[in-house]
Structure formats: structure tokens, C-alpha cells
Design an enzyme around this catalytic site. Structure first.
Site, mmCIF file in Angstrom:
data_model
loop_
_atom_site.group_PDB
_atom_site.id
_atom_site.type_symbol
_atom_site.label_atom_id
_atom_site.label_comp_id
_atom_site.label_asym_id
_atom_site.label_seq_id
_atom_site.Cartn_x
_atom_site.Cartn_y
_atom_site.Cartn_z
ATOM 1 C CE1 TYR A 21 -4.153 -1.832 0.328
ATOM 2 C CE2 TYR A 21 -2.784 -3.287 1.636
ATOM 3 C CZ TYR A 21 -3.947 -3.053 0.935
ATOM 4 O OH TYR A 21 -4.902 -4.029 0.833
ATOM 5 C CB CYS A 58 -7.742 -3.936 -5.861
ATOM 6 S SG CYS A 58 -9.193 -4.978 -5.986
ATOM 7 C CG HIS A 59 -5.864 -9.681 -7.216
ATOM 8 N ND1 HIS A 59 -6.569 -9.154 -8.284
ATOM 9 C CD2 HIS A 59 -4.864 -10.420 -7.743
ATOM 10 C CE1 HIS A 59 -6.011 -9.568 -9.417
ATOM 11 N NE2 HIS A 59 -4.967 -10.332 -9.110
ATOM 12 C CD GLU A 103 -2.585 -12.169 -10.984
ATOM 13 O OE1 GLU A 103 -1.595 -11.513 -10.585
ATOM 14 O OE2 GLU A 103 -3.697 -11.659 -11.205
#
Length: 162
Positions: A99, A130-131, A157
Site C-alpha cells: 500500500y 487490487c488483489h 498468477e
């Protein structure tokens, strides 16, 4: 302006897609925090072209055949939120950032909490990743769709990259 919606069944649950007819304005996981309530004025339509494109690209993503998305988004939010959401799209497939790093990327290193709140209100899940935002120590903190789904997407991913 008309608002259209459709549903799609994904490996991590039912997905609500919303569009203005030209671009996606929302992609929400079932029971996601800040999930909108379907308005009586909205039109259910599976055949809106952007929904067909989104379903195809999401299927390819979950089938490990796609690492980025190529379709129109229209963000509805504050200028600050739009800035955060745009930056989310720049996070490479299979990578994560903190973040703090996200706040630094938009030139607001002291706005970590506000960045986290904007990230949590991302209206276009999965496609605007956003993950891929995690805690400073790499921990899976906060995800409107639930931490189990966040972990699933990140592992998916990682698996695709290897």
C-alpha cells in the site's frame, strides 16, 4: 444514460458486471464489500458486447491463457480514487506491491490509509488488480472480495508465471 448488468460464474464465485453500454463500470464478486444493489432502472442484458468481451477475457485469465486485459473501463469515483485505480492497472501480472508503494506511485506517500480505502473500493475487481496490493511485510491484508479469494488470485498468477 442506461446502466446494464449481467452475471458470470467464475472459479471464485458469481460475478456481477455493470456497464454503461460502452465500457465496464463495475465487476463485483458475490458478497464483496461495497457490492452495489441492483437498481430497478438497470437493464439485465447478457448480450452487451463489453460483457461478452469481459467473459471471454476472464475465462482466458482463469484458464491461464491471459495475463492482461484489453477492454474499456470507466471509473466512477472521486479523482483520488480514479488515480489509485488507474495505478492498479500498472501492477504487472503475478507481482505485488505494498500500500505504501502504491501511495508513492501516485505521489502521495503519506496517504497510505486513503490509498488503502480507495483500493478497497475498486469497482472493477480482478481486471483492475487490487488483489495485487499487500501489506508491507507481504501479508495478505484487506480485500473486498475476501482474503480467500485474494489468496486464490495471487496463487493463480504465481502458478501461471512459473
Amino acid at each position: 444514460m442506461n446502466t446494464y448488468y449481467s452475471f458470470w460464474r467464475s472459479p471464485i464465485g458469481r460475478v456481477l458486471m455493470i456497464s454503461d453500454g460502452q465500457a465496464l463500470t463495475g465487476v463485483y464478486l458475490e458478497n464483496q464489500k461495497y457490492h452495489p444493489t441492483i437498481d430497478d432502472k438497470w437493464t439485465y442484458d447478457d448480450d452487451v458486447e463489453i460483457f461478452e468481451t469481459a467473459r471471454k477475457q476472464l475465462t482466458e485469465y482463469f484458464d491461464s491463457k491471459r495475463t492482461n486485459f484489453d477492454l474499456a473501463f470507466k471509473f466512477v469515483g472521486t479523482e483520488f480514487q480514479k488515480e489509485v485505480w488507474k495505478q492498479l492497472s500498472e501492477i504487472p501480472f503475478g507481482k505485488t506491491i505494498s500500500y505504501l508503494e502504491l501511495a508513492q506511485r501516485i505521489g502521495r506517500p503519506k496517504a497510505v490509509r486513503a490509498v488503502g480505502q480507495a483500493n478497497g473500493r475498486n469497482p472493477i475487481s480482478i481486471l483492475v488488480p487490487c488483489h495485487r496490493v499487500v501489506g508491507m511485510n507481504g501479508s495478505l491484508t484487506g480485500y473486498g472480495g475476501g482474503l480467500v479469494r485474494k489468496e486464490f488470485l495471487l496463487k493463480h498468477e504465481e502458478h501461471c508465471r512459473n
